[in-house]
Design a protein around this motif. Structure first.
Motif, short mmCIF file in Angstrom:
data_model
loop_
_atom_site.label_atom_id
_atom_site.label_comp_id
_atom_site.label_asym_id
_atom_site.label_seq_id
_atom_site.Cartn_x
_atom_site.Cartn_y
_atom_site.Cartn_z
N VAL A 1 21.51 37.03 -11.13
CA VAL A 1 20.71 36.90 -9.92
C VAL A 1 19.40 36.23 -10.31
N VAL A 2 19.15 35.06 -9.73
CA VAL A 2 18.00 34.23 -10.11
C VAL A 2 17.03 34.17 -8.95
N ARG A 3 15.74 34.43 -9.26
CA ARG A 3 14.69 34.35 -8.23
C ARG A 3 13.49 33.64 -8.81
N ALA A 4 12.71 33.07 -7.92
CA ALA A 4 11.45 32.44 -8.31
C ALA A 4 10.60 32.29 -7.07
N SER A 5 9.30 32.40 -7.22
CA SER A 5 8.43 32.16 -6.06
C SER A 5 8.41 30.68 -5.72
N VAL B 1 15.29 36.88 -18.58
CA VAL B 1 14.18 35.97 -18.27
C VAL B 1 13.33 36.68 -17.22
N ASP B 2 12.05 36.83 -17.52
CA ASP B 2 11.21 37.70 -16.69
C ASP B 2 9.88 37.03 -16.39
N GLY B 3 9.78 36.40 -15.21
CA GLY B 3 8.50 35.86 -14.75
C GLY B 3 8.01 34.66 -15.51
N VAL B 4 8.89 33.69 -15.78
CA VAL B 4 8.52 32.50 -16.54
C VAL B 4 7.91 31.46 -15.61
N ASP B 5 6.77 30.89 -16.02
CA ASP B 5 6.16 29.75 -15.34
C ASP B 5 6.35 28.52 -16.21
N ARG C 1 3.83 19.17 -25.91
CA ARG C 1 3.39 20.49 -25.52
C ARG C 1 4.49 21.49 -25.85
N ILE C 2 4.09 22.69 -26.26
CA ILE C 2 5.05 23.70 -26.69
C ILE C 2 4.87 24.97 -25.86
N VAL C 3 5.99 25.51 -25.40
CA VAL C 3 6.02 26.78 -24.70
C VAL C 3 6.77 27.76 -25.60
N VAL C 4 6.09 28.84 -25.97
CA VAL C 4 6.68 29.84 -26.86
C VAL C 4 7.15 31.02 -26.02
N MET C 5 8.43 31.38 -26.19
CA MET C 5 8.99 32.51 -25.43
C MET C 5 9.37 33.63 -26.37
N TYR C 6 9.17 34.85 -25.88
CA TYR C 6 9.57 36.04 -26.62
C TYR C 6 10.04 37.10 -25.64
N SER C 7 11.24 37.58 -25.83
CA SER C 7 11.80 38.63 -24.99
C SER C 7 11.75 38.27 -23.50
N GLY C 8 12.12 37.03 -23.18
CA GLY C 8 12.23 36.61 -21.79
C GLY C 8 10.93 36.22 -21.12
N ARG C 9 9.81 36.19 -21.88
CA ARG C 9 8.52 35.85 -21.28
C ARG C 9 7.84 34.76 -22.09
N VAL C 10 6.97 34.03 -21.43
CA VAL C 10 6.14 33.04 -22.12
C VAL C 10 4.95 33.77 -22.73
N VAL D 1 10.39 27.15 -27.54
CA VAL D 1 10.81 27.72 -28.82
C VAL D 1 10.81 29.24 -28.74
N GLY D 2 11.52 29.84 -29.66
CA GLY D 2 11.60 31.29 -29.73
C GLY D 2 12.84 31.71 -30.50
N GLU D 3 12.87 32.96 -30.90
CA GLU D 3 14.02 33.47 -31.61
C GLU D 3 15.24 33.56 -30.68
N SER D 4 16.39 33.79 -31.31
CA SER D 4 17.61 34.00 -30.52
C SER D 4 17.41 35.19 -29.59
N GLY D 5 17.82 35.02 -28.33
CA GLY D 5 17.67 36.08 -27.35
C GLY D 5 16.36 36.06 -26.61
N SER D 6 15.54 35.04 -26.83
CA SER D 6 14.24 34.99 -26.16
C SER D 6 14.33 34.49 -24.72
N GLY D 7 15.50 33.97 -24.32
CA GLY D 7 15.67 33.51 -22.94
C GLY D 7 15.48 32.02 -22.76
N LYS D 8 15.42 31.26 -23.85
CA LYS D 8 15.18 29.82 -23.75
C LYS D 8 16.28 29.11 -22.95
N SER D 9 17.50 29.27 -23.43
CA SER D 9 18.61 28.55 -22.79
C SER D 9 18.88 29.07 -21.39
#
Length: 673
Positions: free
Chosen positions: A391-395, A352-356, A552-561, A368-376
């Motif tokens: 290790v989890v971080r967020a601003s 998961v990389d920089g998700v808002d 509203r739908i948020v689409v994720m791919y490879s850990g990013r929105v 939504v997203g394919e398996s491995g997109s970082g949804k769960s």
């Protein structure tokens, strides 16, 4: 059913022999000292060191005491001390085994390392070492054997607890705010108790043999007390004159050890039947389910230029700025630049990389997203359920206006346990299989609201009725394996309603259900939301399901929105990946003579993510521009997309079906976190 299994096991040759032997030894331990205790101590100067005779079945010792009576009387001491040593080993081993689940990550690793170090030494050498430390005598021998046997039992407990600690029902208990100690004794140990009991019985036989060995060497039981080991040592000096004096206590040790071992085998038979029956109802329960199966957690090399994570622990996951300045008044959840990382020998992996993500009160948001997109993994990080090695971080990470990193564990348990509910992906693993469903629901209310057992039970039955579980009062007294998949999922939703949640996170709640039950569960979620006013985050790989449920739908791919848009704009999706997902969904107008549309290639590994657009290697519209990372920006009112070539117009069947990527975008490996 359980009684039938036990009766069948006891009728088997192994079960019958173990039951007969153990019953005989127990009876002897109880009555022998009472009947023959005084006679066994009586000396006879006229019958010193005699062989077997009609008066003395096994002969006499050097003081003329009857050896047969002494062997019978020694049963209580021998068995009692062996059982006591086993209890010490089991108690200490269980404590050491559960420490990694109770302590933090570093302290838990230290406990595991100490156990591994102790297991490396032979148990007999440890017993001799501790016997010297604690002193000669029965007390020192009991402590020595108990402590020497603890490491191997601790390793067994650690292995079994680790296999259970990642299951969904444990995560659900953590979301509900169950404390660590209660979590261990309510949810972990009851589900690993069967193999522990089996091994404890086998360990008792080993402890009996070890105790006899110490007494034989003269550092165990001391005169005037005696056990089989001491009698064996006394008789060994005259084994050529009277072999029975040495063989009798030795045979007693062998038979008693055999009884304990066969008892363990008998219990194993019953455990095997119960496990098979449970799997027949529940399916094979997966391990380490604190993350979805498609989430890569291996420490692959790679980086995407994120900031340094050294020294940040999972227990205080996000480093936040002043969340109140960025939180809308009606926002239930606000996450900014949320990143989940895993350390590795050659760099950091960022699934998961920089998700808002912002969720407003009463809103239904689909991810939504394919398996491995970082949804769960995104949802688990928000709920503080990310794997311990993460290790989890967020601003910013705010829930109901509270900055989560700034709160203690106790405060977070109260907040998340009453205001956040989670419905996990697999209803088969959502409940503790060793607890009744009603009791599990009632635990939430008893933990946070201090209700009595009866009041909590009544509320649990009421919540089951609310989620339309038939015969709720009877069903509450049943175990999870007696529920169907749909009812388990409804009961899981009912658990979330035991308090008054402001946010319900549903992690692919319909994946394991058939289409009819899937529709019922989605309708139930919608009704629950309408009645409670809670916000709902629905995670799914099925964009068609999400479009029916969400606003509203948020689409994720490879850990990013990669795109965020309202459902009414879904037909005008701008990102090629979103359009490909939509084009891959068949409907009644799909031409059955044509192959189903698919997206070529596969998502990149988080440790080898392309330096620019992660979707570029699979995109028919990619060019050299896509080697730079795109920014999520407005492409239409209420719609944002992270793409250098946003599309417009209605979505047609996937333009990517069978297409080759237009440009080969290089990947980047290694790097610093």
């Amino acid at each position: 059913m359980r009684l039938t299994h036990w009766l069948n096991a006891l009728r088997s040759p192994v079960g019958a022999v173990s039951a007969t032997l153990l019953s005989a030894f127990i009876v002897l331990a109880l009555i022998a000292p009472i009947i023959w205790g005084d006679a066994a101590e009586q000396t006879d100067p006229s019958a010193l060191s005699q062989g077997p005779s009609a008066e003395h079945f096994l002969g006499t010792d050097g003081l003329g005491r009857d050896i047969w009576m002494r062997v019978l009387v020694a049963t209580r001491t021998s068995l009692g001390l062996a059982v006591l040593a086993t209890l010490i080993a089991v108690s200490i081993g269980t404590l050491l085994g559960v420490l990694p689940a109770v302590l933090g990550r570093r302290a838990g690793r230290l406990a595991v390392a100490l156990v591994n170090l102790a297991v490396a030494f032979p148990a007999l050498l440890l017993a001799l070492f501790f016997a010297v430390i604690f002193g000669i005598g029965a007390k020192g021998a009991v402590l020595a054997i108990g402590i020497a046997g603890a490491p191997s039992f601790a390793r067994l407990v650690q292995t079994n607890v680790a296999a259970v600690a990642g299951r969904d029902f444990v995560s659900a208990a953590r979301v509900a705010g169950v404390g660590r100690v209660r979590l261990v004794f309510r949810h972990l140990l009851p589900n690993v108790g069967e193999p522990l009991v089996v091994n404890a019985t086998v360990m008792a036989g080993g402890a009996l043999l070890a105790f006899a060995g110490l007494s034989f060497l003269g550092i165990g039981v001391q005169p005037p007390t005696y056990d089989w080991g001491r009698l064996l040592g006394e008789g060994l000096s005259r084994i050529y004159l009277n072999p029975a004096a040495a063989l009798a206590p030795g045979v007693a040790v062998v038979l008693a050890g055999l009884a304990f071992t066969l008892l363990g085998e008998t219990i194993a038979q019953v455990v095997g039947l119960r496990t098979t029956a449970r799997r027949g109802h529940l399916g094979v329960l997966p391990t380490l389910r604190r993350r979805e199966p498609d989430e890569p957690t291996t420490t692959q090399p790679g980086s995407n230029g994120a900031s340094v994570y050294d020294g940040v622990s999972t227990q205080h996951a996000a480093a936040s700025t002043d969340g109140s300045t960025v939180r809308p008044d009606d926002a239930v959840l606000v996450a900014r630049d949320l990143t989940v990382s895993f350390p590795g020998p050659r760099g950091w992996t960022h699934p998961v990389d920089g998700v808002d993500l912002t969720v407003h009160r009463g809103e239904t948001v689909g991810i939504v997203g394919e398996s491995g997109s970082g949804k769960s993994l995104t949802a688990l990080a928000v709920a503080r359920l990310a794997p311990e090695e993460a290790v989890v971080r967020a601003s910013t990470l705010n829930f109901l206006g509270t900055s989560l990193p700034d709160r203690s564990d106790a405060e977070l348990r109260r907040l998340l346990g009453t205001s956040m509910a989670m419905v996990f992906q697999d209803p088969m693993t959502s409940f503790n299989p060793s607890m009744r469903v009603g009791r599990q629901l009632a635990e939430v209310t008893r933990t946070h609201e201090g209700h009595s057992r009866r009041a909590a039970w009544d509320r649990a039955v009421d919540r089951l009725r609310k989620v339309r579980v038939p015969a709720a009062e009877r069903r509450a007294a049943q175990y999870p394996h007696e529920f169907s998949g749909g009812m388990r999922q409804r009961a899981m939703i009912g658990m979330g309603l035991m308090s008054s949640p402001d946010l319900v996170i549903a992690d692919e709640p319909t994946t394991a259900l058939d289409v009819t039950v899937q529709r019922q569960v989605l309708r139930l979620l919608r009704e629950v939301q309408r009645e409670s006013g809670a916000a709902v985050v629905l995670i799914s790989h099925d964009i068609a399901v999400v479009s029916q449920m969400c606003e509203r739908i948020v689409v994720m791919y490879s850990g990013r929105v990669v795109e965020e848009l309202p459902v009414d704009r879904l037909a005008e999706a701008a990102h090629p990946y979103t359009r490909a997902l939509l084009g891959s969904v068949p409907d009644l107008a799909t031409d059955v003579d044509r192959p189903l549309a698919t997206i070529p290639g596969r998502p990149p590994d988080p440790g080898a993510r392309p330096p620019g657009c992660a979707f570029a290697p699979r995109c028919a519209f990619a060019d050299d521009t896509c080697t730079a990372p795109p920014v999520l920006e407005d492409v239409a009112p209420r719609q944002r997309a992270a793409c250098w070539h946003p599309q417009s117009g209605p979505v047609a069947p996937s333009p990517l079906a069978g297409a080759e990527p237009a440009v080969d975008v290089p990947t980047r490996t290694g790097g610093q976190p």
